[in-house]
Design a protein around this motif. Sequence first.
Motif, short mmCIF file in Angstrom:
data_model
loop_
_atom_site.label_atom_id
_atom_site.label_comp_id
_atom_site.label_asym_id
_atom_site.label_seq_id
_atom_site.Cartn_x
_atom_site.Cartn_y
_atom_site.Cartn_z
N ALA A 848 31.25 39.09 28.26
CA ALA A 848 29.94 39.56 27.80
C ALA A 848 28.81 38.78 28.44
N ARG A 849 29.12 37.55 28.90
CA ARG A 849 28.09 36.75 29.60
C ARG A 849 28.13 37.00 31.11
N GLU A 850 28.78 38.12 31.49
CA GLU A 850 28.78 38.64 32.86
C GLU A 850 29.60 37.78 33.83
N LEU A 851 30.63 37.08 33.33
CA LEU A 851 31.56 36.38 34.21
C LEU A 851 32.59 37.36 34.74
N VAL A 880 35.61 50.47 23.35
CA VAL A 880 34.65 50.50 24.45
C VAL A 880 35.41 50.79 25.74
N HIS A 881 34.63 51.16 26.78
CA HIS A 881 35.27 51.59 28.01
C HIS A 881 34.91 50.76 29.23
N CYS A 882 33.92 49.88 29.11
CA CYS A 882 33.51 49.09 30.27
C CYS A 882 32.88 47.79 29.79
N ARG A 883 32.60 46.92 30.74
CA ARG A 883 32.06 45.59 30.42
C ARG A 883 30.66 45.71 29.82
N ALA A 884 29.85 46.66 30.31
CA ALA A 884 28.50 46.83 29.77
C ALA A 884 28.56 47.22 28.30
N GLU A 885 29.48 48.15 27.97
CA GLU A 885 29.62 48.54 26.56
C GLU A 885 30.12 47.38 25.71
N LEU A 886 31.01 46.54 26.26
CA LEU A 886 31.48 45.37 25.53
C LEU A 886 30.32 44.44 25.21
N ALA A 887 29.46 44.17 26.21
CA ALA A 887 28.30 43.30 25.98
C ALA A 887 27.39 43.91 24.93
N VAL A 889 28.27 45.95 22.45
CA VAL A 889 28.92 45.88 21.14
C VAL A 889 28.83 44.48 20.56
N LEU A 890 29.02 43.48 21.42
CA LEU A 890 28.98 42.11 20.91
C LEU A 890 27.58 41.74 20.48
N GLY A 891 26.57 42.26 21.14
CA GLY A 891 25.20 42.06 20.67
C GLY A 891 24.57 40.79 21.18
#
Length: 898
Positions: A848-851, A880-887, A889-891
């Motif tokens: 979620a921190r884009e690593l 979720v389906h991608c890293r952007a959606e994960l970020a 969702v985590l908020g």
Amino acid sequence: MTDAAAVIDRAAPFVGREAQLARLIDTITGYPGAAIVTGPPGVGKTRLAEEALRVLASRGWRCLRGYAVAAGRDIPLAALAGIVPALPPIAAGGPAGLLASVVTALNSLAESGRTVLFVDDVHQLDSVSSVALHQAVRAGSLALLATLPTGAEVPETIGALWRSDRAARMDVDPLDAADLEQVLVGWLGGPVARGTLDQLRRATAGNPLYLRELVLAAHDSDALTRDNELWQLREVPAAAGRLDDLVRCRLAGLDSAGRTALEVLALAEPVGVRLLHDVLGGDVVEALEQRGLITVRADGRRWEAQLAHPLYGEILRGRIPTTTRLRWYRRLADALETYGVRRWSDLLPWAVWRVDGGGPADSALIAAAVREVADQPADPRLRERLAQAAWESTADLDAGLLRCRVLIEQGRTGAALTALEDVAAHAGDDHARRDVATARSWFLGWCHGSVADALWRLRQDTAALADPVSQVTLRVDRANLLACAGRPRHAARLVADVDLADSPELTVRVAAVQGVALLLSGQLDQLRTALARVVAPPVSRCAMYPAEYASGALPVDVWAYDGMITQARETGHEVLARTYALGDRVAHASALTSLALAEITAGALGTARRYVAEALPVLREYGVRHHEGRCLAAGLLAATYQGDEAAADRFEGRLGEIWPALAQIELFRFEVDRARAWRWWQRGEPGAAHALLAASARRWNHRGGLLPAVLLASDLARMGEPTTAAQLLLAEPIPARWGLGAALADLVRALAAPSAADLERVAAIMAELGCHLYAAEATAAAAVARRRAAGRTGTGVRRGEADAAARAKARAAVAASRCDQARTPLLATVGDRPHLTRREREIAALVARELSNQAVAEQLALSIRTVENHLNRIFAKLGVHCRAELADVLGQGRRDQL
């Protein structure tokens, strides 16, 4: 072996020795190839050595054991009989031939590969085994691992290895506080109360063997019990059984003079060395120090002696006849008077010896000792004895009031009030009458909950005084009572024009009243600015409740009620350390209660319940009903949120028992009302819950208590009545710099007119503060709003709204999973909550921190394939389906808190 002993032996973790274990293995596997582990009996030498053997065996080493015991010291090869093969009798080749055969046998054992020989208690080796091991180690044919107790005579062969740098010495120290806690948690299978940890640490001085035996004794006698998942020790049990035997073996061989000296130290430690020399003689004291049974340390310009371990005193004191104890007390008191009571630290021991042992007493010194012990951490029975002796000999006012206070703390209120009237009859001037009036109002207001009676009596007492300073003091006492009765405006007006010149204690008491008024009005920013002035040195407990609250729980509450949970935790642990060091158990327990309420807001309900379990027994013991009521409210609220009806019933029942004492002390009645309302909601009585919250909020609005009113109104909105709650918040504007108050008001308004965007904004603010319970509820409400919006939109935009609703639902599930299974009306809409493993939480936060996957793999020392597999499971669990959606969702602001 008892069931408890079997569990402890199986669960005993190896902690606190990791660095020593690594050094020990390096020593054995490298140079010099021999290690001698030293330390006091029971400190863990053998456990460390056995752990090293386990590691070495796992690396392919051959591990042999020799058994050295005192009975075999005169028998050749007694320690190695089970290791070396059959040897020819000594007569065949003489002692030299036998020794050569043993060395050859040891060398042949080592030929098969890397070999280490372990000898426990190496000082008990017979001479042949000792010399043979010395030669084998010097030849480098095998490694030696041995233990040696502190104070034992070092065998010449071991000394020779040390001198030639062929053996390394490693000292093992007792466990520190953190390691001791880890050991206890491993043994008992759950968290342990802070007070219990300290009791066991002081009783055992960190010695693992003594700790084990003491825990077993406490467990078998039901002195150590589990309450709400928290282990607590009611009292340290008398040393018995194996522990008694262990200590008696350590003290074996003492002559009569040595045992007498230890008994005197057990009764009176620490004692000045010069005083001991005068009473016992210098030779015996020096002999005990050489044996390691006592320690001598410098205290300024004086040298003081004490027993080398607390359990020595525990066991010795249990065997000293009462008449012997009293005789020694008299002799010590006489000797100290001759020597001179030169320090304040001499005063209390002398007073105890004189009061208990008898003999003529200096009344001025006894009175001084009472004033010294008044606010110190001391046994209540000791304080009562000293106060009674001083009162009978001098009619000293401080002694009389202290005795009354101790009786109250022991729950003997009738005897305390009778004693107080006796003191009042001896009050000869306005200053004395003022002090009696302050004490009486404290007893009536805080101990009986009769605030109206206390206020009426204070007005009568004030009118009877002519001294203006004494009149002002009682006016401040009235303000104290009014503040805690929930009338902050009236209280603040009473002290507005008080002249505080040259009165430090009055300054603290006035500042405490003003601090309570600022808190209740929601002026938390101003209160933080003034907090350095409010939190002052401890004042007499008869200085009234707000002054106590200011030095205990208020510094925690000023952060917690502003939603700044991290700062509340940091401040709370500082307050706990300070109040514990001062021995102020009531202030310590009240700070635990404040921390519990902060943890509830953070969603850490299990932690909150552990704090409550630790605080409640203390508050019950001291009979402080207002503190106990608030603590019970915290426990009831946490148990209700978790759906634990059995625990909630217990808390609610106890609240009902002490309700008469809480009826007039309203400072924290709003916390009780909140907890009761949530309990009624859980029982299926929402109408009664709504009515209680609304009525309590209106009452606080009328009194200028904005902070309680906002908290009560927000609870009403969270229970499903946001419109009524929003109307209640129109009474007064919320201070611009009260962050949590503003966020709660926004939450109420967003629930009254549901807006997904507004609710998500509130959720982000709450999460940033650390108020995860409120954040989860706002996120859940936003998900509902998104779902409804998706159902109302046309087909052209429905897919985008549906995706947004799905992500909102996933965010709500993640947010709810942080709240320890909390159950509220808003969280009931979430449905199943995803459970991420610890490793999945770590990976999700980093992604979620884009690593990148490679960066995550490098940081966590994993393979890229493993990271990818974890990420696929995370996507599936969160929907979720991608890293952007994960970020998403985590908020924002919540990614580091997974």
